[in-house]
Design an enzyme around this catalytic site. Sequence first.
Site, mmCIF file in Angstrom:
data_model
loop_
_atom_site.group_PDB
_atom_site.id
_atom_site.type_symbol
_atom_site.label_atom_id
_atom_site.label_comp_id
_atom_site.label_asym_id
_atom_site.label_seq_id
_atom_site.Cartn_x
_atom_site.Cartn_y
_atom_site.Cartn_z
ATOM 1 N N ARG A 101 2.818 -23.654 -9.574
ATOM 2 C CA ARG A 101 2.942 -23.842 -8.137
ATOM 3 C C ARG A 101 2.850 -25.329 -7.826
ATOM 4 O O ARG A 101 2.064 -26.054 -8.434
ATOM 5 C CB ARG A 101 1.845 -23.083 -7.372
ATOM 6 N N GLU A 129 8.352 -26.702 -0.848
ATOM 7 C CA GLU A 129 9.673 -26.115 -1.110
ATOM 8 C C GLU A 129 10.296 -25.562 0.167
ATOM 9 O O GLU A 129 9.586 -25.015 1.012
ATOM 10 C CB GLU A 129 9.546 -24.994 -2.149
ATOM 11 N N HIS A 141 12.975 -24.077 -8.843
ATOM 12 C CA HIS A 141 12.121 -22.885 -8.910
ATOM 13 C C HIS A 141 12.893 -21.669 -9.436
ATOM 14 O O HIS A 141 13.061 -20.656 -8.754
ATOM 15 C CB HIS A 141 11.518 -22.571 -7.539
#
Length: 341
Positions: free
Chosen positions: A258, A287, A305
């Site tokens: 993360r 993000e 991601h």
Amino acid sequence: MNTTLKSPSLARQLTTSSKPSLLLIGQLQHCQREWDNLHSKYKLLQFRGNRAQFLSSCKFGLFDGTVGLYRTNSITETGHFDHELISTLPRTLKFIGLNGAGYDGMDINALAQRGIKVSNTPGVVAGATADVAMFLILGALRRAMIPLEAIRNGQWKGDTPLGNDPGGKILGIIGMGSIGQALARRAAAFGMKIMYHNRSRLPEEKEGVASYATFDQVLQFSDILSLNLPATPQTHHLISEQEFQKMKDGVVVINTARGSLLDEEALVKALQTGKVSSAGLDVYGNEPRVHPELLNDKRIMILPHIGTTTVETKRNMELLAIQNLENALDREELLTPIPEC
């Protein structure tokens, strides 16, 4: 908005139904048949729309009687499961099956106060995420972004520098869950030496060739540092300026967990000073926005991601989330519950 409940009268019918109700938020890509097969045991509901519509539907009672809820890890349909949203969920709700390993988009304390138990999909994401981590390690060691951009621009190798071999390098893994263990096995095949830090030391059969060390020892001795732990308030900016100062000069930093684990401003400074020679990133603190200094630094292998984006893994994630809910409604027990609930 697309929902199978369209009026208060249907909501009242639901509360008197002999079948427990399951609510699917969003849509399934790979396991729709498995979901549909549950109709013989449960009342199946579905919500498609946005956050405002979901909150309104909950307040209007359209999902009253729902016992289990299937939630993807995307925030497209409802946004974060924060205190506001959780306070509107049906009083009958007991279980949430989350499709995803990370659950930082959910207010776990608020869910625990409601007595709602949550499952995630940790083990099934391990292989795909570890593959991406290994890809980033190799790419960062070889400064692969530089020749990739050069050849696409018609410059052949461009200014590609000499890279480094993985063999003999010390890989430090912070967080030795299923993903960390899968990465250790892959890295060992490349001749890397593995050390790790975890909340608790693993049993010998799970350690394999990896050696347990303190957090500071992993920072101090690693040639490559990989973050493989969940995002919690305690792990926010786990790696920041103070931690970079403890690392070797020229360390390589990898993050597939993360973005909040890594202080991006501190990483930019560490790259500028040479403390960090290169990095591999699949996750970011804000993000889909990426820090411009990181986006434009060709020493960084950068991905949007995609750690779990394979057909096999996405199917297994959907299936495990469904199996969690089925087991919970049949036996009052989730298969892979998160520890906080």
